[in-house]
Design a protein around this motif. Sequence first.
Motif, short mmCIF file in Angstrom:
data_model
loop_
_atom_site.label_atom_id
_atom_site.label_comp_id
_atom_site.label_asym_id
_atom_site.label_seq_id
_atom_site.Cartn_x
_atom_site.Cartn_y
_atom_site.Cartn_z
N ILE A 422 -13.19 -1.44 -1.35
CA ILE A 422 -12.31 -2.23 -2.23
C ILE A 422 -11.08 -1.43 -2.61
O ILE A 422 -9.95 -1.95 -2.59
CB ILE A 422 -13.09 -2.68 -3.49
CG1 ILE A 422 -14.12 -3.74 -3.10
CG2 ILE A 422 -12.13 -3.23 -4.54
CD1 ILE A 422 -15.06 -4.12 -4.23
N ILE A 423 -11.25 -0.15 -2.94
CA ILE A 423 -10.12 0.72 -3.31
C ILE A 423 -9.15 0.85 -2.14
O ILE A 423 -7.93 0.75 -2.30
CB ILE A 423 -10.63 2.10 -3.77
CG1 ILE A 423 -11.39 1.96 -5.10
CG2 ILE A 423 -9.48 3.08 -3.92
CD1 ILE A 423 -12.12 3.22 -5.51
N LYS A 424 -9.71 1.05 -0.93
CA LYS A 424 -8.85 1.18 0.25
C LYS A 424 -8.09 -0.11 0.53
O LYS A 424 -6.91 -0.08 0.90
CB LYS A 424 -9.69 1.57 1.47
CG LYS A 424 -10.16 3.03 1.47
CD LYS A 424 -10.82 3.38 2.79
CE LYS A 424 -11.17 4.87 2.84
NZ LYS A 424 -11.78 5.24 4.13
N GLU A 425 -8.76 -1.24 0.35
CA GLU A 425 -8.10 -2.52 0.60
C GLU A 425 -6.96 -2.74 -0.40
O GLU A 425 -5.89 -3.25 -0.02
CB GLU A 425 -9.12 -3.66 0.49
CG GLU A 425 -8.56 -5.05 0.76
CD GLU A 425 -7.97 -5.19 2.15
OE1 GLU A 425 -7.07 -6.05 2.32
OE2 GLU A 425 -8.38 -4.46 3.08
N GLU A 426 -7.16 -2.34 -1.64
CA GLU A 426 -6.09 -2.45 -2.64
C GLU A 426 -4.88 -1.61 -2.24
O GLU A 426 -3.73 -2.02 -2.41
CB GLU A 426 -6.61 -2.03 -4.02
CG GLU A 426 -7.58 -3.03 -4.64
CD GLU A 426 -8.17 -2.52 -5.94
OE1 GLU A 426 -7.92 -1.34 -6.28
OE2 GLU A 426 -8.88 -3.29 -6.61
N GLU A 427 -5.14 -0.43 -1.68
CA GLU A 427 -4.04 0.44 -1.24
C GLU A 427 -3.29 -0.20 -0.08
O GLU A 427 -2.06 -0.13 -0.02
CB GLU A 427 -4.59 1.81 -0.84
CG GLU A 427 -5.12 2.61 -2.03
CD GLU A 427 -5.78 3.91 -1.59
OE1 GLU A 427 -5.87 4.13 -0.36
OE2 GLU A 427 -6.21 4.69 -2.45
N TYR A 428 -4.03 -0.79 0.87
CA TYR A 428 -3.36 -1.46 2.00
C TYR A 428 -2.49 -2.61 1.52
O TYR A 428 -1.40 -2.86 2.05
CB TYR A 428 -4.39 -1.98 3.00
CG TYR A 428 -5.00 -0.91 3.88
CD1 TYR A 428 -4.19 -0.12 4.69
CD2 TYR A 428 -6.38 -0.71 3.93
CE1 TYR A 428 -4.75 0.87 5.50
CE2 TYR A 428 -6.95 0.26 4.74
CZ TYR A 428 -6.12 1.05 5.52
OH TYR A 428 -6.66 2.02 6.33
N GLN A 429 -2.97 -3.34 0.51
CA GLN A 429 -2.19 -4.48 0.00
C GLN A 429 -0.95 -4.01 -0.77
O GLN A 429 0.11 -4.64 -0.68
CB GLN A 429 -3.08 -5.33 -0.93
CG GLN A 429 -4.27 -5.98 -0.25
CD GLN A 429 -3.89 -7.08 0.71
OE1 GLN A 429 -2.73 -7.51 0.76
NE2 GLN A 429 -4.84 -7.52 1.52
N LYS A 430 -1.07 -2.89 -1.48
CA LYS A 430 0.06 -2.40 -2.29
C LYS A 430 1.13 -1.75 -1.41
O LYS A 430 2.32 -1.86 -1.69
CB LYS A 430 -0.44 -1.39 -3.32
CG LYS A 430 -1.21 -2.01 -4.48
CD LYS A 430 -1.72 -0.92 -5.42
CE LYS A 430 -2.54 -1.51 -6.56
NZ LYS A 430 -3.10 -0.46 -7.44
N THR A 431 0.70 -1.04 -0.39
CA THR A 431 1.65 -0.29 0.45
C THR A 431 1.48 -0.72 1.90
O THR A 431 0.95 0.03 2.72
CB THR A 431 1.42 1.22 0.31
OG1 THR A 431 0.04 1.51 0.65
CG2 THR A 431 1.68 1.67 -1.12
N PRO A 432 1.92 -1.94 2.26
CA PRO A 432 1.71 -2.42 3.64
C PRO A 432 2.49 -1.63 4.68
O PRO A 432 2.10 -1.61 5.84
CB PRO A 432 2.18 -3.87 3.58
CG PRO A 432 3.10 -3.92 2.41
CD PRO A 432 2.60 -2.93 1.42
N LEU A 433 3.62 -1.00 4.27
CA LEU A 433 4.43 -0.26 5.24
C LEU A 433 4.03 1.20 5.30
O LEU A 433 3.79 1.75 6.37
CB LEU A 433 5.91 -0.40 4.89
CG LEU A 433 6.49 -1.81 5.01
CD1 LEU A 433 7.96 -1.82 4.60
CD2 LEU A 433 6.36 -2.34 6.43
N SER A 434 3.96 1.85 4.13
CA SER A 434 3.66 3.29 4.11
C SER A 434 2.17 3.57 4.25
O SER A 434 1.78 4.70 4.53
CB SER A 434 4.18 3.90 2.80
OG SER A 434 3.55 3.29 1.69
#
Length: 776
Positions: A422-434
């Motif tokens: 869940i934490i990793k998915e939140e990071e992917y959603q917040k920073t789709p480019l970086s």
Amino acid sequence: MDVGGNGGGLPVNNKQRGLSESPDLEFEYADTDKWAAELSELYSYTEGPEFALNRKCFEEEFRAHVSDKKWTELDADQHRAHAMRLLDSLEVIAREKRLKVARAILYMAQVIIFDLKNNDKYKSYIFCLSFSNSAACSSAVRKPAISLADSTDLRVLLNIMYLMVETIQQEDPADKPEWRIIRETFRTELGSPLFNNEPISVMLFGMVTKFCSGHAPHFPMKKVLLLLWKSILFTLGGFEQLQSIKVQKREELGLPPLPEDSIRVIRSMRAASPPASASDLIEQQQKRARREHKALIKQDNLDAFNEKDPYKADDSREDEDDNDDNDNSIEAETFPLERDEVMPPPIPHPPSERVSFPKGLPWAPKVREKDIENFLESSRSKFIGYTLGNDTDTVVGLPRPIHESIKTLKQHKYVSIAEIQIIKEEEYQKTPLSGGEEEVIMCATELLYQGILPSLPQYMIALLKILLAAAPTSKAKTDSINILADVLPEEMPTTVLQSMKLGVDVNRHKEIIVKAISAILLLLLKHFKLNHIYQFEYMAQHLVFANCIPLILKFFNQNIMSYITAKNSISVLDFPYCVVHELPELTAESLEAGDNNQFCWRNLFSCINLLRILNKLTKWKHSRTMMLVVFKSAPILKRALKVKQAMMQLYVLKLLKVQTKYLGRQWRKSNMKTMSAIYQKVRHRLNDDWAYGNDLDARPWDFQAEECALRANIERFNSRRYDKSHSNPDFLPVDNCLQSVLGQRVDLPEDFQMNYDLWLEREVFSKPISWEELLQ
């Protein structure tokens, strides 16, 4: 205190044990039943005459190609050559010839099963299966009554495929290296796109939905579901493989190892004595009143009654415990609903492996990060008057006992794989480019999820529809689906004996369907949860939307002991016994007697699976837990505790534990033995005051808000990972070149071109333009 013993761990007076007390069920939970039992359940008793027909087809094909020898006189190479010849003949166009060859292969299947999986021949069966689907659908839809004859081609092909999957997946330490290579190759191919660019499991799911929609009522659904279950089990792995995958994933993520092996702990548990029912309690109160009356009359001769006065004030604690157990249990009483039932004596089994625990609880306690945060926040508010959000390290100003409590909580902190995902998915959603591209491992579970993702809601609805039709508590309705197409004969029975045999066959048929569906759902939920939490949540949410929770509760709202001890089997008609032995004459008495087993393995297996599914759907979901309360599940689940099997009782107690604080003080007061069993057998969550009802989560529930928030997260996950065509337009590359932008040809609609002058006048010339603001 003996862990996993009788109800509350209290000593039981052997003199007061009733002769009618149910013994512990010697049930060993596993991925499947014994191999012979799994093979026998593939065939209905109505199919019995077809075994001789299969043999006749094999002998005719064999004599046509090998006329001068018997099968037993041929060597292994000649056996293999004949098998390959039959497999090649399977791809002919003529239906009669293809069916005859398929019957010959089915007869031969168990003899040289590994040779059947050679040179990509499994694809032949899948091709014939799909070919047979379209051929029989149109005629079956128009028929008013569907029988066994309408699914002949499909049944033969499904039988062959099931025998192959079920036989090849059986592992033996003595297997030859080449057999192991064949097994692994077959496992890989079975989980990969074979036909129409989809795994066989996806094609079978499609057959299930087609059957439920009414477009293919002749499909032999029991065989389809059994093959679907065994295909998923073989390609994804069973419960032992799930445990090893979990250990490996935790190691890869840098998480501490699991505190214990849950499989071994559950197998080592012992069943508890079931709690008393209402009628038992009334009888016990009457007995207690009579005892009290006698005590008042003959106080000096109290010892003559050989029982203790439950109201003596100077009894020791042990005596109080003993009395409490005797008064609140039903050791000396039969169950009111089951007084006419006689439980057969237990069959001796070799002792299973048991883990010797120290005096204490079987499970190590766990704490979530959220629990530590809540504890610290409440402590800071109480002692200091301020809060620090998610800070779990600062303890300045807090009393020394709070420091010790935090230390203890952190020692038992458990971080799950799902939390990391869940934490990793939140990071992917917040920073789709970086954030970079996610590396998705294309394992069998991932391939299956991608295959069923577009139609997963329909698959779940179809499975639950069939489960509802097969449940013993369901009443026949005109609009319900017919799941008996592959068990009803062409000519209905004319004698009492034939009717009894068909009745047993129909009940057995339904039980096997329940077993297959419960195993499919549980396996998918567990594998998806390990692969990615949002894959699990997607499937779980659609099960909830399709009313899976009330359906399972409805299933358990029956005399569950009668279901588990049901004898819907005729052992002399089971495959392969009916093929290799002379069949004795069946009588009404022999059909009524059934087998001599203490319980029905498949029914107990199904009950445990359904309870595990219910646990998975409701765990950490407040709104779904409240659904258990709203549907009045507590008395239904409490009745299921009468089954003296440790694993089943554990999952019942888990479901009771999560709703205990919402059931009220009177319920807890009246069910102290159940509360004691929960304390003994279910894992403790530190700071979880499940028994008192003053938790912060005991708030009004908003089902729609919780499910909508979860659904939004699931849709974002599925869109980001699987829907490449609908990427966020804000992150697409932009063409900044004026010449190329103006040079692009734009096709304008015809009505716009005809009214272009009007558009210019209305949208351009008549509107004032503030060039100053535009330039700024």
